[in-house]
Design a protein around this motif. Structure first.
Motif, PDB file in Angstrom:
ATOM      1  N   GLN A 139       0.831  -1.205   0.000  1.00  0.00           N
ATOM      2  CA  GLN A 139       0.000   0.000   0.000  1.00  0.00           C
ATOM      3  C   GLN A 139       0.866   1.256   0.000  1.00  0.00           C
ATOM      4  O   GLN A 139       0.606   2.211  -0.750  1.00  0.00           O
ATOM      5  CB  GLN A 139      -0.917   0.004   1.226  1.00  0.00           C
ATOM      6  CG  GLN A 139      -2.085  -0.965   1.152  1.00  0.00           C
ATOM      7  CD  GLN A 139      -2.898  -0.950   2.425  1.00  0.00           C
ATOM      8  OE1 GLN A 139      -2.457  -1.440   3.466  1.00  0.00           O
ATOM      9  NE2 GLN A 139      -4.088  -0.388   2.369  1.00  0.00           N
ATOM     10  N   ALA A 140       1.893   1.267   0.853  1.00  0.00           N
ATOM     11  CA  ALA A 140       2.778   2.426   0.924  1.00  0.00           C
ATOM     12  C   ALA A 140       3.507   2.634  -0.402  1.00  0.00           C
ATOM     13  O   ALA A 140       3.656   3.776  -0.869  1.00  0.00           O
ATOM     14  CB  ALA A 140       3.782   2.249   2.057  1.00  0.00           C
ATOM     15  N   LEU A 141       3.947   1.569  -1.016  1.00  0.00           N
ATOM     16  CA  LEU A 141       4.638   1.679  -2.309  1.00  0.00           C
ATOM     17  C   LEU A 141       3.700   2.172  -3.399  1.00  0.00           C
ATOM     18  O   LEU A 141       4.121   2.917  -4.301  1.00  0.00           O
ATOM     19  CB  LEU A 141       5.229   0.318  -2.689  1.00  0.00           C
ATOM     20  CG  LEU A 141       6.431  -0.136  -1.858  1.00  0.00           C
ATOM     21  CD1 LEU A 141       6.771  -1.599  -2.139  1.00  0.00           C
ATOM     22  CD2 LEU A 141       7.652   0.742  -2.148  1.00  0.00           C
ATOM     23  N   GLN A 142       2.430   1.782  -3.325  1.00  0.00           N
ATOM     24  CA  GLN A 142       1.465   2.280  -4.302  1.00  0.00           C
ATOM     25  C   GLN A 142       1.297   3.794  -4.182  1.00  0.00           C
ATOM     26  O   GLN A 142       1.246   4.509  -5.186  1.00  0.00           O
ATOM     27  CB  GLN A 142       0.106   1.593  -4.100  1.00  0.00           C
ATOM     28  CG  GLN A 142       0.072   0.150  -4.562  1.00  0.00           C
ATOM     29  CD  GLN A 142      -1.254  -0.532  -4.284  1.00  0.00           C
ATOM     30  OE1 GLN A 142      -1.425  -1.707  -4.590  1.00  0.00           O
ATOM     31  NE2 GLN A 142      -2.207   0.167  -3.698  1.00  0.00           N
ATOM     32  N   VAL A 143       1.231   4.279  -2.929  1.00  0.00           N
ATOM     33  CA  VAL A 143       1.110   5.724  -2.708  1.00  0.00           C
ATOM     34  C   VAL A 143       2.368   6.439  -3.183  1.00  0.00           C
ATOM     35  O   VAL A 143       2.306   7.493  -3.847  1.00  0.00           O
ATOM     36  CB  VAL A 143       0.841   6.023  -1.219  1.00  0.00           C
ATOM     37  CG1 VAL A 143       0.780   7.542  -0.990  1.00  0.00           C
ATOM     38  CG2 VAL A 143      -0.454   5.371  -0.766  1.00  0.00           C
ATOM     39  N   GLN A 144       3.529   5.875  -2.873  1.00  0.00           N
ATOM     40  CA  GLN A 144       4.786   6.476  -3.326  1.00  0.00           C
ATOM     41  C   GLN A 144       4.866   6.497  -4.853  1.00  0.00           C
ATOM     42  O   GLN A 144       5.329   7.475  -5.444  1.00  0.00           O
ATOM     43  CB  GLN A 144       5.972   5.705  -2.755  1.00  0.00           C
ATOM     44  CG  GLN A 144       6.173   5.864  -1.267  1.00  0.00           C
ATOM     45  CD  GLN A 144       7.388   5.101  -0.775  1.00  0.00           C
ATOM     46  OE1 GLN A 144       8.388   4.969  -1.471  1.00  0.00           O
ATOM     47  NE2 GLN A 144       7.296   4.579   0.439  1.00  0.00           N
ATOM     48  N   GLU A 145       4.418   5.427  -5.475  1.00  0.00           N
ATOM     49  CA  GLU A 145       4.459   5.369  -6.936  1.00  0.00           C
ATOM     50  C   GLU A 145       3.599   6.466  -7.548  1.00  0.00           C
ATOM     51  O   GLU A 145       4.008   7.138  -8.500  1.00  0.00           O
ATOM     52  CB  GLU A 145       3.982   4.005  -7.419  1.00  0.00           C
ATOM     53  CG  GLU A 145       4.057   3.842  -8.932  1.00  0.00           C
ATOM     54  CD  GLU A 145       3.547   2.508  -9.402  1.00  0.00           C
ATOM     55  OE1 GLU A 145       3.977   2.044 -10.477  1.00  0.00           O
ATOM     56  OE2 GLU A 145       2.694   1.907  -8.706  1.00  0.00           O
ATOM     57  N   THR A 146       2.399   6.661  -7.005  1.00  0.00           N
ATOM     58  CA  THR A 146       1.519   7.729  -7.498  1.00  0.00           C
ATOM     59  C   THR A 146       2.165   9.093  -7.310  1.00  0.00           C
ATOM     60  O   THR A 146       2.120   9.954  -8.201  1.00  0.00           O
ATOM     61  CB  THR A 146       0.163   7.675  -6.762  1.00  0.00           C
ATOM     62  OG1 THR A 146      -0.434   6.399  -6.969  1.00  0.00           O
ATOM     63  CG2 THR A 146      -0.772   8.761  -7.268  1.00  0.00           C
ATOM     64  N   LEU A 147       2.770   9.287  -6.135  1.00  0.00           N
ATOM     65  CA  LEU A 147       3.418  10.566  -5.834  1.00  0.00           C
ATOM     66  C   LEU A 147       4.563  10.846  -6.806  1.00  0.00           C
ATOM     67  O   LEU A 147       4.643  11.927  -7.402  1.00  0.00           O
ATOM     68  CB  LEU A 147       3.924  10.539  -4.391  1.00  0.00           C
ATOM     69  CG  LEU A 147       4.686  11.768  -3.902  1.00  0.00           C
ATOM     70  CD1 LEU A 147       3.783  12.989  -3.890  1.00  0.00           C
ATOM     71  CD2 LEU A 147       5.278  11.512  -2.518  1.00  0.00           C
TER      72      LEU A 147
ATOM     73  N   GLN B  65      12.622   9.172 -12.480  1.00  0.00           N
ATOM     74  CA  GLN B  65      12.505   7.922 -13.222  1.00  0.00           C
ATOM     75  C   GLN B  65      13.221   6.783 -12.485  1.00  0.00           C
ATOM     76  O   GLN B  65      12.709   5.660 -12.397  1.00  0.00           O
ATOM     77  CB  GLN B  65      13.086   8.101 -14.625  1.00  0.00           C
ATOM     78  CG  GLN B  65      12.821   6.932 -15.565  1.00  0.00           C
ATOM     79  CD  GLN B  65      13.331   7.213 -16.966  1.00  0.00           C
ATOM     80  OE1 GLN B  65      14.433   7.743 -17.144  1.00  0.00           O
ATOM     81  NE2 GLN B  65      12.522   6.890 -17.963  1.00  0.00           N
ATOM     82  N   ASN B  66      14.396   7.073 -11.956  1.00  0.00           N
ATOM     83  CA  ASN B  66      15.128   6.068 -11.176  1.00  0.00           C
ATOM     84  C   ASN B  66      14.370   5.676  -9.907  1.00  0.00           C
ATOM     85  O   ASN B  66      14.319   4.494  -9.535  1.00  0.00           O
ATOM     86  CB  ASN B  66      16.521   6.594 -10.813  1.00  0.00           C
ATOM     87  CG  ASN B  66      17.428   6.712 -12.024  1.00  0.00           C
ATOM     88  OD1 ASN B  66      17.254   6.003 -13.013  1.00  0.00           O
ATOM     89  ND2 ASN B  66      18.403   7.610 -11.946  1.00  0.00           N
ATOM     90  N   GLU B  67      13.797   6.686  -9.243  1.00  0.00           N
ATOM     91  CA  GLU B  67      13.006   6.397  -8.042  1.00  0.00           C
ATOM     92  C   GLU B  67      11.824   5.501  -8.377  1.00  0.00           C
ATOM     93  O   GLU B  67      11.519   4.544  -7.641  1.00  0.00           O
ATOM     94  CB  GLU B  67      12.505   7.706  -7.417  1.00  0.00           C
ATOM     95  CG  GLU B  67      13.560   8.537  -6.719  1.00  0.00           C
ATOM     96  CD  GLU B  67      13.987   7.925  -5.395  1.00  0.00           C
ATOM     97  OE1 GLU B  67      13.276   7.035  -4.880  1.00  0.00           O
ATOM     98  OE2 GLU B  67      15.036   8.326  -4.873  1.00  0.00           O
ATOM     99  N   LEU B  68      11.158   5.786  -9.471  1.00  0.00           N
ATOM    100  CA  LEU B  68      10.018   4.973  -9.883  1.00  0.00           C
ATOM    101  C   LEU B  68      10.435   3.532 -10.170  1.00  0.00           C
ATOM    102  O   LEU B  68       9.721   2.579  -9.839  1.00  0.00           O
ATOM    103  CB  LEU B  68       9.358   5.571 -11.128  1.00  0.00           C
ATOM    104  CG  LEU B  68       8.331   6.685 -10.882  1.00  0.00           C
ATOM    105  CD1 LEU B  68       7.892   7.299 -12.204  1.00  0.00           C
ATOM    106  CD2 LEU B  68       7.128   6.143 -10.134  1.00  0.00           C
ATOM    107  N   THR B  69      11.593   3.370 -10.787  1.00  0.00           N
ATOM    108  CA  THR B  69      12.082   2.018 -11.093  1.00  0.00           C
ATOM    109  C   THR B  69      12.315   1.228  -9.809  1.00  0.00           C
ATOM    110  O   THR B  69      11.917   0.058  -9.706  1.00  0.00           O
ATOM    111  CB  THR B  69      13.386   2.095 -11.902  1.00  0.00           C
ATOM    112  OG1 THR B  69      13.141   2.790 -13.133  1.00  0.00           O
ATOM    113  CG2 THR B  69      13.903   0.701 -12.229  1.00  0.00           C
ATOM    114  N   GLU B  70      12.929   1.865  -8.817  1.00  0.00           N
ATOM    115  CA  GLU B  70      13.173   1.182  -7.542  1.00  0.00           C
ATOM    116  C   GLU B  70      11.862   0.847  -6.836  1.00  0.00           C
ATOM    117  O   GLU B  70      11.701  -0.241  -6.276  1.00  0.00           O
ATOM    118  CB  GLU B  70      14.049   2.058  -6.652  1.00  0.00           C
ATOM    119  CG  GLU B  70      15.482   2.215  -7.167  1.00  0.00           C
ATOM    120  CD  GLU B  70      16.341   3.029  -6.222  1.00  0.00           C
ATOM    121  OE1 GLU B  70      15.864   3.330  -5.098  1.00  0.00           O
ATOM    122  OE2 GLU B  70      17.480   3.361  -6.586  1.00  0.00           O
TER     123      GLU B  70
END
Length: 422
Positions: A148-156, A196-201
């Protein structure tokens, strides 16, 4: 003017959400847990172990089988030989045979004591199953919260990546036309690559959590899992430490298992002490032609004399096992109390932090981003100022997401320590 129009169009486009991947499957936490309870292979194996323990009780109830033996049968006639009535037709006039039926009679209630021991073993298997369920459910729920936290981070980060990706394209065109400096374009483009790098991780971490959840619920389908529930905290929990300590002693399967181990040790001592008393073996014998009587039927009994071996070693082992089990139970109780105190302390600290970071402060952050975006669009602030604010904004938002994640995981940890949902 043309420069401002291009920048404005690209900034507004970043507020559109991404369309969900058709290959993903949206599941609520409740659905995942239901699937886990019905399909998890580890739980299924635990149920088989419980059935095996029930079968052991059935086996313990059974009496020892009697023993039947035939001996002293001669296939030819030895001279001299007495003549006796034939057994079958004309055969058997000179045949001798001896038959014996033996039955062991257990003394000192050994059978009943073994049955009780197996019942305690069944209880241990059931408690071990509960403990396995408690551990697996805790790991599953932690993985769900992390996803759930990663989903929120991904959206952000996706929204910021889209923003800076569009800005990079716009600044590239404006740089070529001489309207912005190369430094401004490079700074925007570098930020875009960083996002982009953050999103990949983040997406790699998501895949790890998704694969773990799919393993827990025995799901081998290709689609990715999306958690439908949000990461929001509906309410804060008021600590009830004294009651929770009582609940933990009543509900924790591992603590009850330790208590059952004490009972098992005592019952094992009862079995070993019963083994000190010898069993009685009764026998019924028939002998044809081997005694002064032509057809002799007799009864007998035998018993071991407990002179050398009175099971002293096993009795001592069982007594020491009781002491060890009692020490383990006391240690377990102390460990639970300390775990509970630590969990409550972490929960209180996180609650205080979230109350300061959440609510109005979070709304202020979002409004400030909108203001900075409009000011940047109007060229009231520089690229560096805008980038610095976005970086600060992301740090604050991510910090809040992390605290919410930690708080929800601490609640699960607290429920894990108590042994039930609160």
């Amino acid at each position: 003017m043309r420069y401002l129009l291009v920048i404005g169009v690209f900034i507004l486009s970043t507020f559109h959400s991404l369309a969900q991947d058709n290959s993903s499957r949206e599941l609520a936490r409740r659905e995942i847990e239901q699937q886990f309870l019905s399909a998890n292979l580890t739980l299924l194996a635990g149920k088989y172990q419980i059935e095996q323990a029930r079968a052991a009780i059935l086996q313990a109830r059974l009496w020892p089988n009697p023993t039947f033996s035939i001996s002293e049968v001669n296939l030819w006639k030895n001279n001299p030989a007495e003549t006796m009535p034939s057994l079958v037709g004309k055969w058997g006039k000179h045949q001798q045979v001896s038959m014996e039926l033996e039955q062991i009679i257990e003394t000192a209630g050994k059978r009943k004591k073994r049955i009780q021991l197996e019942r305690l073993n069944l209880k241990s298997q059931e408690l071990e199953f509960e403990e396995t369920l408690r551990n697996l459910k805790f790991d599953l729920r932690e993985s769900i919260i992390e996803l759930q936290a990663l989903q929120v981070q991904e959206t952000l980060y996706q929204s910021q990546f889209e923003l800076f990706s569009n800005l990079s394209d716009a600044f590239f065109k404006q740089w070529k036309e001489g309207n912005v400096s190369e430094m401004e374009y490079v700074r925007i483009h570098s930020e875009m690559l960083s996002f982009q790098n953050e999103l990949t991780e983040i997406r790699n971490d998501k895949l790890t959590r998704i694969q773990r959840i799919k393993t827990y619920i025995n799901l081998d389908e290709a689609p990715l899992i999306v958690i439908a529930d949000t990461l929001n905290i509906d309410r804060f929990i008021t600590p009830q430490i004294l009651q929770w300590k009582i609940d933990a002693m009543e509900n924790r399967a591992d603590f009850r298992l330790a208590g059952n181990q004490v009972e098992l040790s005592r019952q094992q001592l009862a079995v070993e002490e019963a083994e000190r008393k010898p069993n009685v073996q009764l026998n019924l014998g028939y002998d044809r032609g081997g005694n002064i009587m032509q057809d002799f039927i007799g009864i007998g009994a035998s018993i071991d004399l407990p002179i050398f071996n009175r099971n002293q070693g096993n009795v001592k082992i069982a007594r020491l096992e009781i002491e060890k089990s009692n020490a383990t139970l006391t240690q377990h109780k102390l460990s639970i109390v300390n775990e509970l105190d630590a969990s409550v302390s972490r929960l209180t600290q996180l609650q205080s932090i979230i109350e300061k970071l959440g609510g109005q402060f979070e709304d202020q952050l979002d409004r400030s981003l909108e203001k900075y975006t409009r000011n940047f669009q109007s060229r009231n602030i520089s690229v560096l100022e805008f980038v610095d604010f976005v970086s600060s904004y992301l740090d604050s938002k991510k910090n809040l997401i992390d605290r919410k994640e930690q708080y929800l995981k601490t609640i699960e940890e607290l429920q894990y320590v108590i042994g039930k949902d609160i």
